[in-house]
Design a protein around this motif. Structure first.
Motif, PDB file in Angstrom:
ATOM      1  N   ILE A 136       0.840  -1.204   0.000  1.00 40.79           N
ATOM      2  CA  ILE A 136       0.000   0.000   0.000  1.00 40.79           C
ATOM      3  C   ILE A 136       0.870   1.246   0.000  1.00 40.79           C
ATOM      4  O   ILE A 136       0.491   2.292  -0.550  1.00 40.79           O
ATOM      5  N   GLY A 137       2.069   1.154   0.581  1.00 45.00           N
ATOM      6  CA  GLY A 137       2.960   2.308   0.632  1.00 45.00           C
ATOM      7  C   GLY A 137       3.348   2.807  -0.743  1.00 45.00           C
ATOM      8  O   GLY A 137       3.390   4.021  -0.989  1.00 45.00           O
ATOM      9  N   ARG A 138       3.637   1.889  -1.666  1.00 42.54           N
ATOM     10  CA  ARG A 138       3.979   2.291  -3.034  1.00 42.54           C
ATOM     11  C   ARG A 138       2.826   3.041  -3.689  1.00 42.54           C
ATOM     12  O   ARG A 138       3.022   4.039  -4.384  1.00 42.54           O
ATOM     13  N   ARG A 139       1.618   2.567  -3.468  1.00 39.75           N
ATOM     14  CA  ARG A 139       0.445   3.222  -4.052  1.00 39.75           C
ATOM     15  C   ARG A 139       0.215   4.606  -3.443  1.00 39.75           C
ATOM     16  O   ARG A 139      -0.106   5.564  -4.149  1.00 39.75           O
ATOM     17  N   LEU A 140       0.368   4.695  -2.126  1.00 39.59           N
ATOM     18  CA  LEU A 140       0.179   5.986  -1.468  1.00 39.59           C
ATOM     19  C   LEU A 140       1.236   6.988  -1.924  1.00 39.59           C
ATOM     20  O   LEU A 140       0.940   8.179  -2.113  1.00 39.59           O
ATOM     21  N   GLN A 141       2.455   6.520  -2.093  1.00 37.38           N
ATOM     22  CA  GLN A 141       3.526   7.406  -2.544  1.00 37.38           C
ATOM     23  C   GLN A 141       3.232   7.931  -3.953  1.00 37.38           C
ATOM     24  O   GLN A 141       3.398   9.116  -4.229  1.00 37.38           O
ATOM     25  N   GLN A 142       2.760   7.056  -4.823  1.00 38.96           N
ATOM     26  CA  GLN A 142       2.397   7.482  -6.174  1.00 38.96           C
ATOM     27  C   GLN A 142       1.189   8.422  -6.153  1.00 38.96           C
ATOM     28  O   GLN A 142       1.092   9.350  -6.966  1.00 38.96           O
ATOM     29  N   GLN A 143       0.291   8.193  -5.210  1.00 38.64           N
ATOM     30  CA  GLN A 143      -0.878   9.054  -5.046  1.00 38.64           C
ATOM     31  C   GLN A 143      -0.481  10.443  -4.575  1.00 38.64           C
ATOM     32  O   GLN A 143      -1.192  11.425  -4.816  1.00 38.64           O
ATOM     33  N   GLY A 144       0.643  10.527  -3.862  1.00 38.57           N
ATOM     34  CA  GLY A 144       1.144  11.810  -3.386  1.00 38.57           C
ATOM     35  C   GLY A 144       0.840  12.120  -1.945  1.00 38.57           C
ATOM     36  O   GLY A 144       1.301  13.128  -1.408  1.00 38.57           O
ATOM     37  N   GLN A 145       0.111  11.248  -1.271  1.00 37.20           N
ATOM     38  CA  GLN A 145      -0.199  11.457   0.143  1.00 37.20           C
ATOM     39  C   GLN A 145      -0.799  10.198   0.731  1.00 37.20           C
ATOM     40  O   GLN A 145      -1.318   9.352   0.008  1.00 37.20           O
ATOM     41  N   GLY A 146      -0.732  10.086   2.054  1.00 37.15           N
ATOM     42  CA  GLY A 146      -1.335   8.962   2.745  1.00 37.15           C
ATOM     43  C   GLY A 146      -0.719   8.763   4.117  1.00 37.15           C
ATOM     44  O   GLY A 146       0.312   9.355   4.453  1.00 37.15           O
ATOM     45  N   VAL A 147      -1.364   7.908   4.899  1.00 36.53           N
ATOM     46  CA  VAL A 147      -0.928   7.615   6.265  1.00 36.53           C
ATOM     47  C   VAL A 147      -0.948   6.111   6.477  1.00 36.53           C
ATOM     48  O   VAL A 147      -1.933   5.447   6.121  1.00 36.53           O
ATOM     49  N   ILE A 148       0.116   5.574   7.054  1.00 36.09           N
ATOM     50  CA  ILE A 148       0.162   4.184   7.483  1.00 36.09           C
ATOM     51  C   ILE A 148       0.401   4.160   8.986  1.00 36.09           C
ATOM     52  O   ILE A 148       1.302   4.837   9.484  1.00 36.09           O
ATOM     53  N   LEU A 149      -0.407   3.394   9.692  1.00 33.25           N
ATOM     54  CA  LEU A 149      -0.228   3.200  11.133  1.00 33.25           C
ATOM     55  C   LEU A 149      -0.035   1.720  11.411  1.00 33.25           C
ATOM     56  O   LEU A 149      -0.842   0.888  10.975  1.00 33.25           O
ATOM     57  N   ASN A 150       1.013   1.382  12.110  1.00 34.04           N
ATOM     58  CA  ASN A 150       1.268   0.008  12.526  1.00 34.04           C
ATOM     59  C   ASN A 150       1.099  -0.106  14.042  1.00 34.04           C
ATOM     60  O   ASN A 150       0.978   0.910  14.736  1.00 34.04           O
ATOM     61  N   VAL A 151       1.097  -1.333  14.535  1.00 31.21           N
ATOM     62  CA  VAL A 151       0.865  -1.542  15.970  1.00 31.21           C
ATOM     63  C   VAL A 151       2.006  -2.342  16.582  1.00 31.21           C
ATOM     64  O   VAL A 151       2.279  -3.475  16.178  1.00 31.21           O
ATOM     65  N   GLY A 152       2.684  -1.731  17.550  1.00 35.10           N
ATOM     66  CA  GLY A 152       3.759  -2.384  18.282  1.00 35.10           C
ATOM     67  C   GLY A 152       3.311  -2.736  19.696  1.00 35.10           C
ATOM     68  O   GLY A 152       2.159  -3.103  19.928  1.00 35.10           O
ATOM     69  N   TRP A 153       4.219  -2.572  20.647  1.00 36.53           N
ATOM     70  CA  TRP A 153       3.940  -2.903  22.058  1.00 36.53           C
ATOM     71  C   TRP A 153       4.847  -2.049  22.923  1.00 36.53           C
ATOM     72  O   TRP A 153       6.051  -1.957  22.673  1.00 36.53           O
ATOM     73  N   ASP A 154       4.294  -1.448  23.963  1.00 37.59           N
ATOM     74  CA  ASP A 154       5.085  -0.492  24.739  1.00 37.59           C
ATOM     75  C   ASP A 154       6.273  -1.141  25.444  1.00 37.59           C
ATOM     76  O   ASP A 154       7.313  -0.517  25.637  1.00 37.59           O
ATOM     77  N   GLN A 155       6.163  -2.418  25.825  1.00 38.33           N
ATOM     78  CA  GLN A 155       7.249  -3.047  26.571  1.00 38.33           C
ATOM     79  C   GLN A 155       8.261  -3.768  25.682  1.00 38.33           C
ATOM     80  O   GLN A 155       9.201  -4.391  26.187  1.00 38.33           O
ATOM     81  N   ALA A 156       8.094  -3.654  24.356  1.00 41.70           N
ATOM     82  CA  ALA A 156       9.064  -4.279  23.462  1.00 41.70           C
ATOM     83  C   ALA A 156      10.450  -3.681  23.638  1.00 41.70           C
ATOM     84  O   ALA A 156      11.463  -4.367  23.465  1.00 41.70           O
TER      85      ALA A 156
END
Length: 264
Positions: A136-156
């Protein structure tokens, strides 16, 4: 102080969002919050189609458009299909949230060995997040804008003793490090950030022992369990233009970390 409830606004009006793993729990809360802020939301699920349909129904009741797609994000072909379907839905995507994660603490997977649990987490949480983000990042970059949010863990980044601490720290630290690097790869067009929830009262938390319930409250400076709505509120902020100058960031959503006792 009570945790936040849905905040209705127009900060995401006209935008299209995708939330993986949004048939229940944190993912469902994020999908509903983004919709309440004005976005149309594609709901993703795998083993809980009824939950995905319920999320979509609540979004529709709020006046936003929604679509359900079922896919196993541990499979490369399903990741490709999910991205293609999501993009074709409204000919674009503005916000992509990689929330889907393997549940190895409740249900049948809780009986697996450490090695089996770790492999499942790696396939879903890490490889699934990487595949979807890059596609999806490649498509958003070609689109010219976008947001990606991932999910980690605070104690990692802090560490936690025990089997669960070892496997989740390795898996979620990988997601967090990947998110920081992806932000550089996709800059300046696309913002990439990572949420790092702490003790959030989802299915496992609701059935946790008194020890774990007490520990969760003791380790948060706010003195309470986190709720899915707390994570959803943070996700909505990071997805909005109010966070336009924030990228490559890992945001703990943990009520402030007061310190830990690793073992009972």
């Amino acid at each position: 102080m009570s945790p936040p409830t849905l905040t209705h606004s127009t900060v995401l009006a006209g935008q299209v969002a995708v939330v993986t793993g949004s048939s229940s729990g944190v993912g469902q809360a994020i999908a509903l919050q983004l919709a309440a802020a004005g976005a149309d939301v594609l709901v993703h699920g795998r083993a809980n189609p009824a939950g995905a349909e319920e999320t979509a129904a609540q979004i529709a009741e709020g006046g936003r458009q929604s679509k359900v797609v079922l896919a196993d994000v541990s499979l490369p072909e399903d990741c490709e299909r999910l991205v293609e379907t999501a993009w074709a839905w409204q000919d674009r995507v503005d916000i992509w949230v990689n929330n889907a994660g393997a549940d190895v603490l409740t249900g049948p997977a809780a009986e697996l060995s450490f090695a089996e649990k770790f492999e499942l987490l790696w396939q879903v949480d890490v490889q699934g997040t990487v595949r979807l983000s890059r596609a999806i990042g490649r498509r958003l970059q070609q689109q010219g804008q976008g947001v990606i949010l991932n999910v980690g863990w605070d104690q990692a980044e802090l560490g936690m003793a025990g089997d669960s601490g070892e496997m989740f720290s390795a898996v979620k630290a990988a997601v967090m490090a990947f998110s920081r690097s992806l932000a550089k790869s996709l800059a300046p067009q696309v913002r990439v950030n990572c949420l790092a929830p702490g003790w959030i009262e989802t299915a496992w938390g609701e059935q946790a022992s008194d020890y774990w319930r007490d520990r969760a409250q003791r380790e948060a400076l706010r003195g309470r369990w986190g709720k899915p709505s707390d994570v959803a509120a943070a996700a909505c902020f990071l997805a909005s233009d109010a966070a336009d100058f924030i990228t490559g960031h890992v945001l703990p959503v943990n009520g402030g970390f007061a310190g830990a006792r690793d073992k009972p």
